[in-house]
Design a protein around this motif. Structure first.
Motif, PDB file in Angstrom:
ATOM      1  N   ASP A  27      78.576  69.876 -10.769  1.00  0.00           N
ATOM      2  CA  ASP A  27      78.328  71.050 -11.594  1.00  0.00           C
ATOM      3  C   ASP A  27      76.934  71.575 -11.233  1.00  0.00           C
ATOM      4  O   ASP A  27      76.114  70.839 -10.656  1.00  0.00           O
ATOM      5  N   ARG A  65      81.617  76.232 -19.897  1.00  0.00           N
ATOM      6  CA  ARG A  65      82.640  77.248 -19.726  1.00  0.00           C
ATOM      7  C   ARG A  65      82.506  77.895 -18.348  1.00  0.00           C
ATOM      8  O   ARG A  65      81.467  77.823 -17.700  1.00  0.00           O
ATOM      9  N   THR A  66      83.564  78.577 -17.919  1.00  0.00           N
ATOM     10  CA  THR A  66      83.505  79.337 -16.671  1.00  0.00           C
ATOM     11  C   THR A  66      82.988  80.739 -16.945  1.00  0.00           C
ATOM     12  O   THR A  66      83.046  81.247 -18.073  1.00  0.00           O
ATOM     13  N   GLY A 131      81.379  76.590 -13.062  1.00  0.00           N
ATOM     14  CA  GLY A 131      81.908  77.774 -13.717  1.00  0.00           C
ATOM     15  C   GLY A 131      81.403  79.070 -13.136  1.00  0.00           C
ATOM     16  O   GLY A 131      81.913  80.138 -13.460  1.00  0.00           O
ATOM     17  N   GLY A 159      84.343  79.222 -10.817  1.00  0.00           N
ATOM     18  CA  GLY A 159      85.030  79.668 -12.026  1.00  0.00           C
ATOM     19  C   GLY A 159      84.858  81.121 -12.371  1.00  0.00           C
ATOM     20  O   GLY A 159      84.919  81.482 -13.548  1.00  0.00           O
ATOM     21  N   ARG A 165      88.336  75.679 -17.059  1.00  0.00           N
ATOM     22  CA  ARG A 165      87.765  74.844 -16.007  1.00  0.00           C
ATOM     23  C   ARG A 165      88.803  73.902 -15.379  1.00  0.00           C
ATOM     24  O   ARG A 165      88.680  73.500 -14.230  1.00  0.00           O
TER      25      ARG A 165
END
Length: 244
Positions: A27, A65-66, A131, A159, A165
């Motif tokens: 990430d 979140r994306t 994301g 994303g 996701r």
């Protein structure tokens, strides 16, 4: 050291790393780079540019979140047409580029640069599962002092178009079967998405969630950061089996 001239000597058995590829899916926000001082502000500015007027900020940033999910929620909160998502994404990218050109910089998470090098030394590949769009991820990495080209972009997942996701992790699992794969992230949403695709998850508490919260996920290891927890994290990855 192995002496190839010794009579009757044999090479050691190949290690797991020489037989199976290892791909670490990182990430970005809160994991590779520290979160922005005001998370979510660019999404709101992109929305205002799209409609051409000031708007009340009704949706705060939801970590993990994306981009697509955050934009869609903001449009719905303001009663705007979801078809505007693509326009908002375009403004979001341009705002990110403007901030980068203006000299705005991010900070790498503690210990992560050294850990990336240790992974590279083992022959492991670092890729992204974020994301953000690919363009925004590249800008964030560069602004924090990373070499974006050190990451495996061919096996990275973004994303900007997927609301959930889990769509990213499912694509990753389908693409990377036969390799040892792990998702490293800083939110329970990272873990939920990894679970949905059967990919192991390692949690780092360098975002808004602390170690106690992350220990309630399915994570095979939880570390405070990539400096203090580097050895634990490397051992956890090395112990994983390939995806089937």
């Amino acid at each position: 050291m192995h002496d190839s001239t010794t009579s009757g000597s044999t090479d050691p058995e190949p290690s797991a790393d020489s037989v199976v590829g290892t791909i670490v899916l990182w990430d970005v926000d809160g994991t590779l780079v520290e979160n922005a001082a005001v998370p979510g502000s660019l999404y709101h500015l992109a929305l205002e540019r799209t409609v051409g007027r000031d708007l009340e900020q009704l949706v705060g940033h939801q970590h993990g979140r994306t981009d697509a999910g955050i934009i869609l929620e903001a449009l719905r909160a303001h009663g705007l047409d979801p078809e505007l998502s693509e326009t908002v994404r375009g403004h979001l990218q341009r705002l990110s580029e403007e901030r980068y050109r203006s000299g705005e910089r991010r900070t790498p998470a503690p210990g992560v640069m050294a850990l990336l090098q240790r992974m590279t030394d083992r022959g492991w590949r670092s890729a992204l599962l974020t994301g953000n769009s690919a363009g925004r991820a590249r800008l964030k990495l560069a602004s924090a002092g990373f070499d974006p080209d050190a990451f495996d972009w061919a096996h990275s997942y973004f994303g900007d178009e997927d609301v959930e996701r889990q769509a990213l992790t499912r694509r990753a699992a389908a693409d990377l079967r036969g390799n040892r794969v792990v998702v490293i992230g800083d939110t329970p949403r990272d873990g939920t998405a990894a679970d949905a695709a059967g990919i192991p998850f390692i949690a780092v508490a360098t975002g808004v969630h602390d170690v106690d919260e992350l220990q309630r996920t399915s994570a095979v290891a939880v570390v405070a950061d990539c400096a203090e927890g580097a050895d634990t994290l490397l051992d956890a990855v090395a112990a994983l089996r390939p995806l089937v």
